[in-house]
Write an enzyme that holds these catalytic residues in place. Sequence first.
Site, PDB file in Angstrom:
ATOM      1  N   TRP A 191       0.826  -1.213   0.000  1.00 39.57           N
ATOM      2  CA  TRP A 191       0.000   0.000   0.000  1.00 39.57           C
ATOM      3  C   TRP A 191       0.855   1.255   0.000  1.00 39.57           C
ATOM      4  CZ3 TRP A 191      -4.419  -0.823  -1.887  1.00 39.57           C
ATOM      5  CH2 TRP A 191      -5.073  -2.043  -1.664  1.00 39.57           C
ATOM      6  N   ASP A 241      -1.288   6.997   6.057  1.00 42.75           N
ATOM      7  CA  ASP A 241      -2.419   6.151   5.683  1.00 42.75           C
ATOM      8  C   ASP A 241      -2.611   5.186   6.841  1.00 42.75           C
ATOM      9  OD1 ASP A 241      -4.183   4.271   4.721  1.00 42.75           O
ATOM     10  OD2 ASP A 241      -2.988   3.713   2.971  1.00 42.75           O
ATOM     11  N   LYS A 252     -12.284  -1.303   7.675  1.00 40.92           N
ATOM     12  CA  LYS A 252     -11.544  -2.272   8.475  1.00 40.92           C
ATOM     13  C   LYS A 252     -11.831  -2.083   9.963  1.00 40.92           C
ATOM     14  CE  LYS A 252      -8.027  -2.183   4.874  1.00 40.92           C
ATOM     15  NZ  LYS A 252      -8.352  -3.453   4.227  1.00 40.92           N
TER      16      LYS A 252
END
Length: 361
Positions: free
Chosen positions: A102, A172, A196
């Site tokens: 990511w 992030d 999540k």
Amino acid sequence: MSAIYNFNAGPAILPAPVLERAQRELRDYQGRGMSILEMSHRSPEYEAINTEAAERLKRLLGVGEEYHVLFLQGGASMQFAMLPLNFLPPGASADYILTGAWAEKAFEEAGRVGQARVAASTAETGYRNIPLQADLVLDPHAAYVHITSNETIQGVQWHTWPAVGDTPLVADMSSDILSRPLETQRFALIYAGAQKNLGPAGVTIVVIRDDFLRRASSNLPVMLRYATHAKNRSLYNTPPVFAVYMVNLVLAWIDEQGGLAAIAERNRRKAATLYRVIDESSGFYRGYAAPEHRSLMNVTFRLPDETLEKRFVAEATAQGMAGLAGHRSVGGIRASIYNAMGQDGCDALAAFMTDFMRRNG
């Protein structure tokens, strides 16, 4: 319908009390005769939800009016571009610390907008660890430093934040936000897809400090400006009303658990239950991440061969444990144990792991 243990990486498990309340209120929200899905985002009912969710999030993060909470769309992937569009001016560069898939994606997207440089990378280890402070080669003139706090695919997590001097630190935090107390003041901007730890897919949370916001470019389409959404309290256009409503319920649930300190202790116990089985398996289970950088959210490991891994996933699924296959790019096993996963789920998986090893080791 029998309950299962949901170890999916995202969209992921939600707290049962949150789902039950949403079910009760789905057809008739607080006696209004209609669903929150049907109400105007300009209605007093929705505006109250929007305000309450932002205030709850600020309280949990321990910040005041110097931060704005934005409810946006497009996922964290949209933030990969929106961040440099706002804060990476021509002639400047931004530092990215690469710790997994990511972080790579965020770096690549920034490179399409402007100049991005790698301040550190653990690619040579297969992203099994987090770089040490001494490994960082930071540009003191960088527009910002970007990190990914937790990598869901490789299962590594920052446990000590990098020191970046006066350069704005951006993160992030899609997969571990609100999983532990956070020194929020160290960050100029945090973004997170909700699916999540915060709620369902469809809304992205951005927490941005006011002094950093003032640096943002105004030479952008209106919808791509953070300032637009801050000025309008995330109500410039129609927000994802049901997703924000669900986030508000999850935030209330976190409060009810005792806040972030209690959630962190619960998460440490859950992760320790699984890592203990891995570490005591004499090599039958091999943890992917370096022990000192293991994620408390995504437990990743391998078995002696892929045939056993497929059998492990199939048998676990048959016993009511869903979503344990590792990401397609790395294989293996991944147990995602976000805030809403209870200790009982981790105990059940640990017992299955022990039994599977006894039968196949």
